[in-house]
Design an enzyme around this catalytic site. Structure first.
Site, PDB file in Angstrom:
ATOM      1  N   GLU A   1       4.441 -15.143  24.348  1.00 36.61           N
ATOM      2  CA  GLU A   1       3.043 -15.584  24.315  1.00 36.61           C
ATOM      3  C   GLU A   1       2.513 -15.823  25.732  1.00 36.61           C
ATOM      4  O   GLU A   1       1.338 -15.578  26.009  1.00 36.61           O
ATOM      5  CB  GLU A   1       2.914 -16.885  23.504  1.00 36.61           C
ATOM      6  CG  GLU A   1       3.340 -16.780  22.035  1.00 36.61           C
ATOM      7  CD  GLU A   1       4.804 -17.135  21.815  1.00 36.61           C
ATOM      8  OE1 GLU A   1       5.642 -16.807  22.693  1.00 36.61           O
ATOM      9  OE2 GLU A   1       5.114 -17.724  20.765  1.00 36.61           O
TER      10      GLU A   1
ATOM     11  N   TRP B   1      42.526  10.153  20.795  1.00 34.51           N
ATOM     12  CA  TRP B   1      41.392   9.389  20.319  1.00 34.51           C
ATOM     13  C   TRP B   1      41.033   9.841  18.914  1.00 34.51           C
ATOM     14  O   TRP B   1      40.944  11.035  18.685  1.00 34.51           O
ATOM     15  CB  TRP B   1      40.165   9.589  21.226  1.00 34.51           C
ATOM     16  CG  TRP B   1      40.371   8.996  22.579  1.00 34.51           C
ATOM     17  CD1 TRP B   1      40.705   9.659  23.720  1.00 34.51           C
ATOM     18  CD2 TRP B   1      40.241   7.620  22.944  1.00 34.51           C
ATOM     19  NE1 TRP B   1      40.782   8.783  24.776  1.00 34.51           N
ATOM     20  CE2 TRP B   1      40.508   7.523  24.331  1.00 34.51           C
ATOM     21  CE3 TRP B   1      39.925   6.464  22.232  1.00 34.51           C
ATOM     22  CZ2 TRP B   1      40.464   6.298  25.005  1.00 34.51           C
ATOM     23  CZ3 TRP B   1      39.877   5.265  22.921  1.00 34.51           C
ATOM     24  CH2 TRP B   1      40.152   5.190  24.294  1.00 34.51           C
TER      25      TRP B   1
END
Lengths: 368, 368
Positions: free
Chosen positions: A57, A175
């Site tokens: 704000e 992996w």
């Protein structure tokens, strides 16, 4: 029930998009965006970027200047009403003489909820609440969970083959997933308040548990300069104090919390002399200000977290591979005896990441 | 290299869509669509609906009538050149005096490939080949595989929890997946040439292995009236002849093939006295005219098929559930010793089906 105009929806949508500008940096504060309009024109906008810096704000009011008089402010979260590191935003909006404030949602903290709104209304400002509320809530799952329960929002990251195996029987696993999936993990880490793992994982992988800018997806690098990376707190469960100071975990910069009988967090052992996960998590919130916990762990911790109902969201990478049931399973023994006991989830998102699939699913709450 | 116009792409796309009208009914014939245009207007179109009935070109030429003279015909597969149950389509196109024929692909049978095209060219018709070829190939994966290799196209259907479990340790598994996933399976069955399972599965589930119109998704029911359902051949591997005549499998209409030492297919046992899967599959093609095999089986058969490289596509339903590694795994022991041996796949499609995920992945060919 208040009615919202198409203009209202458009402006709140914009405020929500703005709020996302802070996802890597605001922790432990919430992500908030603000748009100020006068006669249907945008005269100010902003978002909260970092804890300790101005709220959304404040940025929007500064930009609006004199044009805030009689304006409408769209804020994704109820403006704050208390003096913290910055003055209350509700007061700022009153001083700026806006005519109307529309909030997507109330402050989730039950002890403060509504006070900002009351302060605005008492000053004669029209306030509407609830516009695009669920989108606004998605911005701040972790902040909301903390405020409502005192517990962190826990995302459990796992990776497996299509048949649910995390490694071959001999332990080989590098992996399973693609480099893109591992980049995606870096992106999740960069948004978390803390990364939690076990000493076993940290030792086996010599893991630093940090955010490495060079390994972030390119699309994130363009939004987040290296200098702006906020390193999440690194939490390791190490009951038997097996971590040695030669590990990368210790040579890498960033805050560390080691949970052990003599660790940084008060010893939290349960009756079985195991680390009490629930108390540990509650302490991470109350003592270390952590809302959002990203867990990277093996089958043992994953199973404990699931059994204790401590996981909010599973982030599962599935590689298009088959490894056979003689590999190592995603979870440990759960000892379920009927289909009614099966742990259920709700799919939130499925997508391809590189050649892998990423699946995000929320754990369903079972009534105790 | 021939150049195709935007009009050509549009018309071949339409021919491919038309061809899909036969996916439930043409087996063992291929799916073929045809569009005939004159001066950029469609004057005829059609698709092959059922083996023994007219080919796509015949329907389109009938509709075009005199307007076929000087027209362009778009066909998703090279027009046939041989007399079968219907006269050769190449001849029909020549008689109808079309000026040009565009085919998406050649006939995949290496012994006939190009003959239809040659017949047309010899008659002075301009022929172009290869427009939207890969889309056209997707229409007929099974027909193409059979023609090129003499083996069926094998889809392996499996269902598991997110952690790759197909049942609890006590064998309970009903139901892991949602009713929508089970309807989706019926849709796959309805498109297959044959459904293959084991006597173990047929006995345990008292499975009829048929297509039940009432259990098809509503979207399929509207396209496929109950009277048009073609029941796939039902193949059961039953080496030890354990099937009893009281089973639903026997009381349900439809062709049955039981593979056993004394079964309908010549005994095909390998050196270990197990059913020789490769020879059995080759026989299903050569003796029973089956291109497309839909396999619903347990971990044992699934592992054997994967190990022998007999699976083309995995159709995996993943339910948003966690069951723990003490359940039963998707595949059996594969005995892999390094990540280089892991079975790799390419994701073709991921989507939500009811509350579950359906993942379609092609097995990658490993060079021997």
């Amino acid at each position: 029930m208040s009615e919202f105009t198409p203009q209202d929806y458009q402006m709140m949508s914009r405020a929500i998009e703005l709020a996302k500008g802070g996802i890597y940096t605001t922790a432990p504060n919430p992500n908030v965006g603000c748009v100020i309009t006068l006669d249907d024109d945008i005269v100010g906008e902003g978002f909260h970027y970092r804890a300790g810096e101005p709220h959304a704000e404040v940025h929007a009011l500064r930009m609006a200047g004199d044009k805030s008089v009689g304006a409408t402010a769209y804020v994704t979260l109820e403006p704050c009403s208390h003096y913290g590191r910055t003055p209350p935003c509700a007061e700022g909006l009153i001083k700026a003489k806006v005519a109307k404030v529309i909030c997507a949602m109330e402050d989730p903290n039950p002890q403060v909820a509504g006070r900002g709104i009351k302060m605005l209304r008492d000053a004669g400002i029209e306030v509407q609440v609830g516009l695009l509320e669920s989108d606004a809530m998605d911005l701040n799952s972790a902040f909301i969970k903390r405020m409502k329960t005192g517990m962190p929002f826990v995302q459990l990251k796992m990776a497996a083959s299509l048949d649910g195996q995390t490694a071959l029987s001999n332990g080989q696993s590098q992996w399973i997933t693609s480099p893109q999936a591992r980049q995606d993990v870096q992106n999740y880490r960069a948004q978390a308040g803390a990364i939690l793992s076990t000493s076993k994982t940290v030792i086996e992988d010599n893991a630093s548990l940090n955010v490495r800018w060079s390994e972030l997806p390119e699309s994130v690098q363009t939004k987040l300069p290296e200098s702006e990376v906020r390193q999440p707190v690194r939490v390791v469960l190490d009951r038997q104090q097996q971590l040695s100071s030669e590990l990368k975990f210790y040579s890498t910069d960033g805050e560390r919390i080691v949970v052990s009988a003599q660790g940084d967090v008060a010893p939290l052992l349960n009756d079985s002399e195991q680390i009490d996960l629930k108390s540990t998590f509650a302490n991470l919130v109350s003592q270390h200000n952590i809302n959002h916990l990203w867990v990277e762990a093996g089958a043992t911790l994953a199973s404990s977290l699931i059994k204790e109902g401590l996981v909010d969201e599973l982030v599962l990478y599935l590689a298009p591979k088959i490894m056979g049931s003689d590999g190592r399973g995603l979870f440990g023994v759960l000892g379920l005896e009927s289909m009614a006991e099966v742990i259920e989830l709700d799919i939130q998102d499925i997508r391809q990441v590189g050649q892998d699939i990423r699946l995000v699913a929320r754990l369903k709450n079972k009534e105790a």
